[in-house]
Design a protein around this motif. Structure first.
Motif, PDB file in Angstrom:
ATOM      1  N   ASP A 111       0.506 -58.532 -19.670  1.00 28.58           N
ATOM      2  CA  ASP A 111       0.062 -58.344 -18.277  1.00 28.58           C
ATOM      3  C   ASP A 111       1.112 -57.572 -17.476  1.00 28.58           C
ATOM      4  O   ASP A 111       0.778 -56.670 -16.696  1.00 28.58           O
ATOM      5  N   GLN A 112       2.376 -57.932 -17.664  1.00 25.74           N
ATOM      6  CA  GLN A 112       3.441 -57.230 -16.954  1.00 25.74           C
ATOM      7  C   GLN A 112       3.519 -55.774 -17.403  1.00 25.74           C
ATOM      8  O   GLN A 112       3.697 -54.862 -16.593  1.00 25.74           O
ATOM      9  N   ARG A 114       1.082 -53.942 -18.618  1.00 22.41           N
ATOM     10  CA  ARG A 114      -0.073 -53.240 -18.050  1.00 22.41           C
ATOM     11  C   ARG A 114       0.205 -52.815 -16.615  1.00 22.41           C
ATOM     12  O   ARG A 114      -0.075 -51.683 -16.209  1.00 22.41           O
ATOM     13  N   GLY A 115       0.783 -53.721 -15.850  1.00 24.02           N
ATOM     14  CA  GLY A 115       1.058 -53.422 -14.457  1.00 24.02           C
ATOM     15  C   GLY A 115       2.094 -52.333 -14.261  1.00 24.02           C
ATOM     16  O   GLY A 115       2.111 -51.667 -13.223  1.00 24.02           O
ATOM     17  N   LEU A 116       2.933 -52.143 -15.279  1.00 23.51           N
ATOM     18  CA  LEU A 116       3.985 -51.128 -15.194  1.00 23.51           C
ATOM     19  C   LEU A 116       3.575 -49.808 -15.838  1.00 23.51           C
ATOM     20  O   LEU A 116       4.341 -48.844 -15.811  1.00 23.51           O
ATOM     21  N   GLY A 117       2.400 -49.778 -16.470  1.00 23.21           N
ATOM     22  CA  GLY A 117       1.930 -48.531 -17.067  1.00 23.21           C
ATOM     23  C   GLY A 117       2.098 -48.429 -18.572  1.00 23.21           C
ATOM     24  O   GLY A 117       1.935 -47.348 -19.137  1.00 23.21           O
ATOM     25  N   VAL A 118       2.413 -49.531 -19.227  1.00 26.90           N
ATOM     26  CA  VAL A 118       2.439 -49.519 -20.690  1.00 26.90           C
ATOM     27  C   VAL A 118       1.000 -49.436 -21.175  1.00 26.90           C
ATOM     28  O   VAL A 118       0.131 -50.175 -20.713  1.00 26.90           O
ATOM     29  N   VAL A 343      12.939 -63.822 -17.420  1.00 21.15           N
ATOM     30  CA  VAL A 343      12.981 -62.743 -16.428  1.00 21.15           C
ATOM     31  C   VAL A 343      11.714 -61.909 -16.524  1.00 21.15           C
ATOM     32  O   VAL A 343      10.932 -62.027 -17.464  1.00 21.15           O
ATOM     33  N   SER A 344      11.544 -61.025 -15.556  1.00 23.31           N
ATOM     34  CA  SER A 344      10.394 -60.128 -15.581  1.00 23.31           C
ATOM     35  C   SER A 344      10.680 -58.951 -16.503  1.00 23.31           C
ATOM     36  O   SER A 344      11.832 -58.591 -16.753  1.00 23.31           O
ATOM     37  N   LEU A 345       9.617 -58.346 -16.981  1.00 26.09           N
ATOM     38  CA  LEU A 345       9.767 -57.175 -17.842  1.00 26.09           C
ATOM     39  C   LEU A 345      10.432 -56.033 -17.088  1.00 26.09           C
ATOM     40  O   LEU A 345      11.288 -55.327 -17.638  1.00 26.09           O
TER      41      LEU A 345
END
Length: 394
Positions: A111-112, A114-118, A343-345
């Motif tokens: 999910d993280q 996806r939100g960053l554009g992976v 931590v966050s990605l």
């Protein structure tokens, strides 16, 4: 939905990424209409992911890779000679007693991402199909591409039926060559299981491919056209050829450079040694011939990395998360500063470790070896100490 225009649109999209994609995959998509139904969502998500990554780089100076490699489980039913995941403590009997990532943990990472554009997730292990819920992850993220690397021995009828529902999943089966080469490294009967799995995937309309570790022992096999054609005839649409990177089990591997700058690798693993300079050159020439003449999309490491100016690890092109959540530069590295359970990605990708590796042009040069970071172990160890990175393995 009127899908008459989709093959042309898909072909144009493939060609915009790589001209070879259209030639290899478009005929498959046309013959398997369910992929046409999933294509619009994938194409839209691809463009959106490109925009997100570009925006984060421009506005926040955060480099997001298009690809994440997830070693999704430490469980494996084989004990292959020279397995780097085993040596790093990420798979098999050498796996540490640390708690592994759960399916929920992995979904959070995805999910993280996806939100960053992976956009693409490469799923490794251990043996990925030993993780319950693996295919559900692919089904729950239909606007992202998943490429699952498997030894081909753990896909039962239940998994096959679930895979038939996916339109975003590629299954890549690992082989070493023919029966003798594969069984010698992976165990008796593995070649037969792997080929049977490839044929079942093909019959059921599931995109498949092969993954090969190239060594001095098997590179001649893969330079014979008929041997590659054997796997193409059994449904392979893509192939990953990765030159062997020695493991350091028992401290038996050492790296040095000659006065002329050539890489010298001494390893106790006599059967699985890295290619010599001339062998690497001739193999690369054959790969380029295959790329131009075979109906197969080929990724060759480290050869293809030359197009990107060297190694694309550490977030430059991809990043890796091991079974315990450690964010490492690549699957064969064992250092990290961040763990995805804590931590966050986005924070992890901005770590000094990855930033410093990307800034070091020398460290990302493959030179005369199979892996840039492996070839610069001394420099990498100095950087590890400088940024306070920890060892992830045993």
């Amino acid at each position: 939905m009127n899908m008459s225009f989709l093959p042309e649109k898909i072909g144009a999209a493939f060609a915009s990424v790589n001209p070879r994609l259209s030639k290899v995959f478009l005929p498959w998509v046309v013959k398997n209409p369910r992929y046409l139904r999933g294509a619009p969502k994938l194409l839209k998500a691809f463009n959106e992911a490109e925009e997100i990554r570009a925006s984060l780089m421009t506005e926040e100076d955060v480099m997001i890779p298009p690809i994440m490699i997830l070693s999704i489980t430490n469980r494996c039913n084989l004990s292959c000679d020279g397995c780097f995941a085993h040596t790093l403590g990420n798979s098999g009997k050498s796996a540490t007693g640390r708690s592994v990532m759960t399916v929920q943990d992995w979904q959070s990472v995805i999910d993280q991402g996806r939100g960053l554009g992976v956009y693409t997730f490469l799923i490794a292990g251990g043996e990925p199909f030993m993780l319950p819920g693996l295919i559900d992850i692919c089904l729950n993220n239909r606007d992202r591409i998943f490429v699952i690397f498997t030894n081909g021995t753990a896909i039962g009828e239940t998994e096959l039926q679930k895979l038939k529902k996916t339109t975003n999943t590629v299954v890549v089966v690992s082989v070493e060559g023919g029966r003798e080469l594969t069984d010698d490294r992976r165990g008796e009967g593995v070649f037969e299981s792997a080929v049977d799995t490839m044929e079942r995937l093909h019959r059921n309309g599931i995109v498949g491919g092969i993954s090969v570790t190239i060594t001095r022992k098997n590179h001649h096999f893969w330079m014979e056209d008929e041997n590659l054609d054997y796997f193409i005839d059994r449904g392979a649409k893509l192939a990953f050829f990765t030159e062997y990177i020695p493991t350091d089990e028992g401290g038996s591997t050492s790296v040095s450079r000659s006065p002329m700058g050539d890489l010298n690798i001494t390893s106790g693993e006599e059967s699985y040694t890295v290619l010599k300079s001339e062998e690497r050159k001739s193999f690369r020439e054959k790969i380029l011939y295959y790329k131009a003449n075979k109906s197969l999309f080929i990724i060759h490491s480290p050869g293809d990395e030359e197009l990107f100016g060297g190694c694309v690890s550490s977030g430059k092109g991809f990043i890796h998360v091991n079974p315990y959540g450690d964010l490492t530069p690549c699957p064969v590295s064992d250092i990290a500063t961040h763990n995805m359970k804590k931590v966050s990605l986005k924070e992890g990708l901005s770590s000094p470790l990855f930033v410093e590796i990307r800034k070091s042009e020398d460290m990302l040069e493959n030179g005369d070896g199979p892996c840039a970071l492996f070839s610069h172990q001394k420099e990498l160890e100095e950087l590890r100490r400088k940024v306070g990175a920890y060892k992830t393995g045993l």
